[in-house]
Design an enzyme around this catalytic site. Structure first.
Site, short mmCIF file in Angstrom:
data_model
loop_
_atom_site.label_atom_id
_atom_site.label_comp_id
_atom_site.label_asym_id
_atom_site.label_seq_id
_atom_site.Cartn_x
_atom_site.Cartn_y
_atom_site.Cartn_z
CG HIS A 24 3.30 33.37 31.00
ND1 HIS A 24 2.69 32.16 31.15
CD2 HIS A 24 3.90 33.39 32.44
CE1 HIS A 24 2.99 31.48 32.04
NE2 HIS A 24 3.79 32.29 33.01
CD GLU A 76 9.73 36.76 37.45
OE1 GLU A 76 9.30 37.17 38.50
OE2 GLU A 76 10.29 35.98 37.32
N1 CMC Z 1 9.75 40.69 24.39
C1 CMC Z 1 9.73 40.85 23.01
N2 CMC Z 1 9.23 39.93 22.60
C2 CMC Z 1 8.85 38.61 23.06
C3 CMC Z 1 8.66 38.93 24.41
C4 CMC Z 1 9.16 39.65 25.13
N3 CMC Z 1 9.12 39.70 26.54
N4 CMC Z 1 8.48 37.47 24.93
C5 CMC Z 1 7.91 36.81 23.82
N5 CMC Z 1 8.27 37.61 22.64
C6 CMC Z 1 7.97 37.20 21.11
C7 CMC Z 1 9.21 36.41 20.82
O1 CMC Z 1 10.32 37.11 20.30
C8 CMC Z 1 8.35 35.47 19.63
O2 CMC Z 1 8.34 36.44 18.45
P1 CMC Z 1 8.60 35.71 16.89
O3 CMC Z 1 7.52 34.66 16.71
O4 CMC Z 1 8.46 36.72 16.09
O5 CMC Z 1 9.90 35.06 17.02
C9 CMC Z 1 6.98 35.46 20.04
O6 CMC Z 1 6.84 36.41 21.02
C10 CMC Z 1 6.86 34.11 20.79
O7 CMC Z 1 7.89 33.94 21.80
P2 CMC Z 1 8.11 32.55 22.38
O8 CMC Z 1 9.59 32.43 22.64
O9 CMC Z 1 7.54 31.30 21.37
O10 CMC Z 1 7.11 32.44 23.76
P3 CMC Z 1 7.46 31.26 24.92
O11 CMC Z 1 6.19 31.07 25.01
O12 CMC Z 1 8.49 30.56 24.39
O13 CMC Z 1 8.17 32.50 25.95
C11 CMC Z 1 8.55 33.61 27.85
C12 CMC Z 1 7.54 32.79 27.20
C13 CMC Z 1 8.25 34.19 29.04
C14 CMC Z 1 10.02 32.99 28.00
C15 CMC Z 1 8.93 35.08 26.92
O14 CMC Z 1 7.53 35.80 26.89
C16 CMC Z 1 9.99 35.65 27.51
O15 CMC Z 1 11.35 35.57 27.17
N6 CMC Z 1 9.79 36.82 28.44
C17 CMC Z 1 10.62 37.82 28.73
C18 CMC Z 1 11.43 37.06 30.21
C19 CMC Z 1 10.27 37.20 31.18
O16 CMC Z 1 9.42 38.02 31.56
N7 CMC Z 1 10.32 36.02 31.91
C20 CMC Z 1 9.38 35.65 33.24
C21 CMC Z 1 8.39 34.92 32.70
S1 CMC Z 1 6.95 34.95 33.88
C22 CMC Z 1 7.60 33.96 35.27
C23 CMC Z 1 7.16 32.48 35.13
O17 CMC Z 1 5.96 32.27 35.61
O18 CMC Z 1 8.05 31.70 35.19
#
Ligand code: CMC
Length: 362
Positions: free
Chosen positions: A246, A305
Site C-alpha cells: 500500500h 483487496e
Molecule cells: N508485490 C510485490 N512487490 C511489491 C508489491 C507487491 N504487491 N507492492 C510493492 N512492491 C514492491 C515494489 O516492487 C517496489 O520494490 P522495489 O523498490 O524493489 O522496486 C517497492 O515494493 C515499492 O513499491 P512502489 O511501487 O513504490 O509502491 P507504491 O506505493 O507505488 O505501490 C501499490 C502501492 C498498492 C500500488 C503496490 O503495493 C501494488 O502494486 N500492490 C499490488 C496491487 C494491489 O494490491 N492494489 C490494491 C491496493 S489497496 C486498494 C486501495 O486502497 O486503493
C-alpha cells in the site's frame, strides 16, 4: 518534485484519516473497527454527507429516499443496448452513470448514491442472459443489491456482510480516485462528472482493480502446498502479489481485518467455502514471509483487496464485477469529497517541471 505525489498534502478534509504507521482509519471521527460493527451503508452515507448539501441526509429517512430513487432509476436498465452489455461491468456501469444529469445539489447526490446499486445487478443479470430485477424500495441498499443480483432475498448474514463491506470501503483519505473526484469538483463541473472521473481512476489494477486478480491467484495456486513455490515464481518473474502492499500503510491495512471479521458469520453458518478461507490463510502467511525476505526495507502487508475477493465471491458477485462493487461503496466518499472541495477549496492546478528540449532559436 515527489514522484507519485507521495507524502504531498493536497487537501484539508474532515471526512477521513488514514494513519499508515498505526494502521488506523478514522471516518468522520469514528474509528473503522467501531463503525464496521455498528453502521449500515445508510448510516455511514448520512455520516459522510452530513452538512455537505443544501438538505440534510437524515439517517432515519435515507433508506426510504434511496429506495424510492432506486425505483426511479430502474427505467435506465430496462432496455440496454448489446454494445453496452458487451463491456466489462465497471465500464458498462460508467457508461450508464454518464447518462445521468450533472448537478451539485442533494438530488444529484442521492441519484448518484442509488444509481450504481441499481445499475450493477441489472448489468450482471443481463450479461448472464437473465432479466433485470426491479428494486424493492422497502429493503436496505445492501439487501436490495443482493436480491437484484441473485434473484432471492439474501440471508441476514449475507446482508450484514455486504453492509460491512460497503461501510469499510466508503472513504479512505486522498486515494487516487478521491483525488480525481476533487480535481473535477474544483473546476465546478458537477457531481456526475466527479464520480465518472473517480470511477475511471478506481478501475486500474493498482487501485480498485486488484480483487479479481486476487481470486485468480487463489485459483492458480489451488492448494496450500503450492503456495510458497507459486508465490516465489511470481516474484521471480517480477510480478506484484495482488492484495499486498500500500502507498500509505506500512503495517496491516485495517480494512483487511474488518473484512476478515465480516466473513466469520458467513463461514460459521456454512455460507462460504471453508476450504477457500483456509487456502487464503495459508497464502497470506506464505506471502508475508516471502515479501519480508525479498523486500526487507519496504514493509509490505496485506491490503483491503485480499479479503474483498473472498467476501464478494461468497456473496455471489462474479470476479469481473469486483471493481464495480467497490465503486458502489466508494461513491459516497467521492461525493462527500467533491462537495467538501466545492464548498471550501480552490481550483486544483499544480505545476510541472519542464524537462524537454529548449527551442534552438530563442
Ligand atoms: N508485490 C510485490 N512487490 C511489491 C508489491 C507487491 N504487491 N507492492 C510493492 N512492491 C514492491 C515494489 O516492487 C517496489 O520494490 P522495489 O523498490 O524493489 O522496486 C517497492 O515494493 C515499492 O513499491 P512502489 O511501487 O513504490 O509502491 P507504491 O506505493 O507505488 O505501490 C501499490 C502501492 C498498492 C500500488 C503496490 O503495493 C501494488 O502494486 N500492490 C499490488 C496491487 C494491489 O494490491 N492494489 C490494491 C491496493 S489497496 C486498494 C486501495 O486502497 O486503493
Amino acid at each position: 518534485m515527489k514522484n507519485g505525489l507521495e507524502d504531498v498534502i493536497a487537501a484539508e478534509t474532515q471526512l477521513s484519516d488514514v494513519d499508515g504507521q498505526a494502521g488506523r482509519l478514522i471516518i468522520r471521527g469514528v474509528s473503522l473497527d467501531h463503525l464496521v460493527s455498528t453502521a449500515t451503508y445508510e448510516s455511514v452515507a448520512a455520516l459522510l454527507l452530513d452538512g455537505l448539501t443544501e438538505r440534510n441526509f437524515d439517517p432515519a429517512e435515507l433508506g426510504r429516499w434511496l429506495g424510492e430513487m432506486r425505483g426511479r432509476l430502474f427505467a435506465h436498465v430496462t432496455a440496454l443496448d448489446p454494445d453496452l452489455l458487451a463491456l466489462p461491468p465497471v465500464d458498462a456501469m460508467r457508461a450508464l452513470i454518464a447518462r445521468l444529469p450533472d448537478g451539485e445539489d442533494f438530488d444529484a447526490a442521492l441519484r448518484l448514491l442509488a444509481a450504481p446499486a441499481v445499475f450493477l445487478p441489472a448489468i450482471l443479470r443481463l450479461q448472464a442472459g437473465e432479466g433485470a430485477i426491479k428494486p424493492d424500495g422497502s429493503l436496505s441498499q445492501a439487501a436490495d443489491i443482493l436480491r437484484m443480483l441473485n434473484g432471492r432475498l439474501p440471508s441476514n448474514e449475507q446482508t450484514a456482510a455486504l453492509d460491512a463491506y460497503l461501510v469499510t470501503i466508503s472513504d479512505h483519505g486522498l486515494n487516487a480516485s478521491t483525488f480525481a473526484s476533487r480535481v473535477i469538483a474544483s473546476t465546478g463541473a458537477g457531481l456526475t462528472s466527479s464520480v465518472l472521473a473517480a470511477l475511471s481512476a478506481l478501475k486500474g489494477p493498482l487501485h480498485g482493480g486488484a480483487p479479481g486478480p486476487v481470486l485468480d491467484m487463489f485459483d492458480a495456486i489451488g492448494t496450500g502446498e503450492n503456495a510458497r513455490d507459486w508465490l516465489v515464481r511470481a516474484l521471480d518473474r517480477g510480478e506484484r502479489l495482488m492484495g499486498f502492499g500500500h502507498r500509505v500503510y506500512r503495517v496491516r491495512d485495517p480494512r483487511a481485518d474488518a473484512l476478515k471479521q465480516a466473513l466469520r458469520p458467513l463461514a460459521s453458518s456454512g455460507q462460504v467455502n471453508r476450504e477457500r478461507i483456509d487456502l487464503a490463510d495459508t497464502i497470506e502467511r506464505a506471502a508475508l514471509a516471502i515479501l519480508k525476505q525479498r523486500k526487507p526495507d519496504r514493509p509490505l502487508d496485506v491490503n483491503v483487496e485480499f479479503y474483498t475477493a473472498l467476501l464478494l465471491d461468497a456473496l455471489g458477485f462474479p470476479r469481473e464485477a469486483f471493481t464495480a462493487v467497490f465503486a458502489v461503496g466508494r461513491t459516497v466518499g467521492w461525493i462527500a469529497h467533491a462537495r467538501e472541495q466545492s464548498l471550501n477549496g480552490r481550483l486544483i492546478r499544480p505545476r510541472s517541471v519542464y524537462i524537454g528540449p529548449l527551442p534552438r532559436v530563442a
